[in-house]
Design an enzyme around this catalytic site. Structure first.
Site, PDB file in Angstrom:
ATOM      1  N   HIS A   4       0.844  -1.372  -0.127  1.00 32.27           N
ATOM      2  CA  HIS A   4      -0.135   0.321  -0.085  1.00 32.27           C
ATOM      3  C   HIS A   4       1.136   0.994  -0.091  1.00 32.27           C
ATOM      4  CE1 HIS A   4       1.138   0.492   4.337  1.00 32.27           C
ATOM      5  NE2 HIS A   4       0.795  -0.602   4.665  1.00 32.27           N
ATOM      6  N   GLU A  82       2.211  -6.605   8.224  1.00 34.89           N
ATOM      7  CA  GLU A  82       3.324  -6.233   8.273  1.00 34.89           C
ATOM      8  C   GLU A  82       4.165  -6.288   9.341  1.00 34.89           C
ATOM      9  OE1 GLU A  82       3.918  -1.381   7.310  1.00 34.89           O
ATOM     10  OE2 GLU A  82       2.213  -1.331   5.888  1.00 34.89           O
TER      11      GLU A  82
END
Length: 98
Positions: A4, A82
């Site tokens: 992203h 993440e």
């Protein structure tokens, strides 16, 4: 596909990790730059993969719309998140320049 774009926390130099920080204006622009490049180069996909984070899902949605593959099957997994920063999330990362 890819990662992203930038988040509001990136701008503040904070660690996001698993926190679902929204994309910043710059991050949204990065997504639009990427989707235009993918369309121009003629990319087509069989399946989409994304984490369960809103910003990642939004990135994939925007890209798939741009390359006219909105109905593509998408698999979501928490495993694509993440790094887990736990207690360090929302703390300014003073070691990196802004």
């Amino acid at each position: 596909m890819g990662r992203h774009g930038k988040t509001a926390w990136n701008k503040e130099n904070k660690l996001c990790g698993w926190f679902d920080a929204p994309s910043s204006k710059k991050g949204i622009q990065e997504v639009h730059n990427a989707d235009q490049t993918l369309k121009r180069k003629g990319y087509q996909f069989d399946t989409g993969h994304t984490s369960v984070l809103t910003r990642a899902q939004h990135t994939l949605k925007v890209i798939l719309e741009q390359i006219e593959q909105s109905s593509l099957p998408v698999k979501k997994s928490w495993r694509l998140r993440e790094t887990v920063y736990k207690a360090m999330e929302d703390i300014t990362n003073k070691g990196k320049p802004k």
